[in-house]
Write a protein that holds these residues in place. Sequence first.
Motif, short mmCIF file in Angstrom:
data_model
loop_
_atom_site.label_atom_id
_atom_site.label_comp_id
_atom_site.label_asym_id
_atom_site.label_seq_id
_atom_site.Cartn_x
_atom_site.Cartn_y
_atom_site.Cartn_z
N ALA A 230 -91.29 -41.31 31.95
CA ALA A 230 -90.63 -41.71 32.40
C ALA A 230 -89.59 -41.20 33.72
O ALA A 230 -89.35 -41.97 34.48
CB ALA A 230 -89.52 -42.13 31.16
N GLU A 231 -90.36 -40.11 34.07
CA GLU A 231 -89.54 -39.29 35.03
C GLU A 231 -91.08 -38.58 35.71
O GLU A 231 -92.06 -38.09 34.89
CB GLU A 231 -89.25 -38.16 34.97
N ASP A 232 -90.82 -38.07 36.97
CA ASP A 232 -92.01 -37.02 37.79
C ASP A 232 -91.46 -35.45 37.49
O ASP A 232 -90.36 -35.48 37.48
CB ASP A 232 -91.86 -37.37 39.31
N ILE A 233 -91.95 -34.95 37.15
CA ILE A 233 -91.72 -33.44 36.61
C ILE A 233 -92.06 -32.54 38.20
O ILE A 233 -93.79 -32.86 37.98
CB ILE A 233 -92.41 -32.68 35.46
N TYR A 234 -91.42 -31.85 38.58
CA TYR A 234 -91.74 -30.29 39.31
C TYR A 234 -91.55 -29.51 38.70
O TYR A 234 -90.85 -29.12 37.98
CB TYR A 234 -91.72 -30.74 40.94
N THR A 235 -92.30 -28.36 39.18
CA THR A 235 -91.47 -26.48 39.00
C THR A 235 -91.13 -26.00 40.83
O THR A 235 -92.27 -26.36 41.43
CB THR A 235 -91.77 -25.81 38.10
N GLY A 236 -90.44 -25.03 40.50
CA GLY A 236 -90.16 -24.58 41.48
C GLY A 236 -89.74 -23.18 41.42
O GLY A 236 -88.79 -22.96 40.40
N PRO A 237 -89.95 -21.73 42.45
CA PRO A 237 -89.56 -20.72 41.97
C PRO A 237 -87.70 -20.69 42.25
O PRO A 237 -87.44 -21.19 43.28
CB PRO A 237 -90.64 -20.08 43.33
N SER A 238 -87.56 -19.89 41.91
CA SER A 238 -85.98 -19.21 42.32
C SER A 238 -86.14 -18.14 43.18
O SER A 238 -86.63 -16.97 42.66
CB SER A 238 -84.57 -18.65 40.80
N GLN A 239 -85.61 -18.09 44.32
CA GLN A 239 -85.13 -16.95 45.15
C GLN A 239 -84.35 -15.90 44.93
O GLN A 239 -83.55 -15.81 44.31
CB GLN A 239 -84.55 -17.54 46.52
N TRP A 240 -84.77 -14.64 45.48
CA TRP A 240 -83.85 -13.87 44.71
C TRP A 240 -82.67 -13.43 45.35
O TRP A 240 -82.30 -13.85 46.42
CB TRP A 240 -84.82 -12.15 44.76
N MET A 241 -81.77 -13.08 44.53
CA MET A 241 -80.29 -13.02 44.97
C MET A 241 -79.43 -11.83 44.49
O MET A 241 -79.70 -11.62 43.36
CB MET A 241 -78.42 -14.15 44.57
N PRO A 242 -78.31 -11.31 45.48
CA PRO A 242 -78.32 -9.24 44.23
C PRO A 242 -76.94 -9.97 42.95
O PRO A 242 -77.01 -8.86 43.08
CB PRO A 242 -77.44 -9.53 45.84
N HIS A 243 -76.52 -10.95 43.74
CA HIS A 243 -75.41 -11.43 42.52
C HIS A 243 -76.46 -12.27 40.75
O HIS A 243 -75.69 -12.04 40.26
CB HIS A 243 -74.67 -11.81 42.28
N GLY A 244 -77.77 -11.82 41.39
CA GLY A 244 -78.15 -12.89 40.08
C GLY A 244 -78.64 -14.31 39.89
O GLY A 244 -79.11 -14.70 39.12
#
Length: 288
Positions: free
Chosen positions: A22-36
Amino acid sequence: MTDPVVSLLEALDLTDTGARTAEDIYTGPSQWMPHGRVFGGQVLAQCIVAAKRTVPDDRFIHSMHGYFLRAGDVRLPITFSVDRIHDGRSFMARRAQAYQNGVPIFSMIASFQNDDEGVDHQLPMPDVPGPEELPSDTDLLDHISDPRARAWAADRAFEIRHVSEPVYFHAADEAASSQAVWMRAKSALPDDRGLHQAAIAYASDYAVLEPVLRRHGLSWLDAGLKVASLDHAMWWHRPARADEWLLYVQDSPSATGGRGLAQARFYTRDGALVASVAQEGMVRVPRS
């Protein structure tokens, strides 16, 4: 340390899982941030990229409306689902959601359009000093040992130059509900109009709530201050490159109930109005 522009491009280079239910699915990374917590502009831009993958090459985003539902965790990847809710001859609408641990952290509806002709007007760009006349965030922050200052100076993909004194570490000398900043990606981006639209959306979450802080004599590092984006709306008017200087003009018409509203506009160096932005954010100050 990864080059911040390379990190931005890696974050926006989503992986197609091949799922076509029913949907198109993608994945991606999270960028580092100092507060998490995941930077709101990152997940917003990633949702735009995911939605753009499901429309023809000649359709480009012209508006989006989204809600930040939960704080994202920088230690985890993000899954994006896109629902093709409308395909018209001129306009296509998509619903995109970002998930971590099976729960949504951001939800968006966006509309795409092919290039068309019509009436044309815009508000003029204000007369402000050019970016060459102003210090960069790196100039202002690079010598400060605070990890947040280091992240602001070195880890952001965009160079930012405030027309007025920034409110990073102390309140502005004069209270005002408006400000303007110049910004551009720190190095060249690929020649991809959709990517530049997503990158400008990414940058639109920088500094947009600062007029609220500036109006009330606050700075980002005030003890006990809590600021978080609640929702975000954006309209693209004209093509522009995110790796060329853009003037981001911002103002706050209202703050109440622990929330502050900001409105903003992006202009090119030659005065073309590129995009309009609106965001409401939580702004809570410690009780005296």
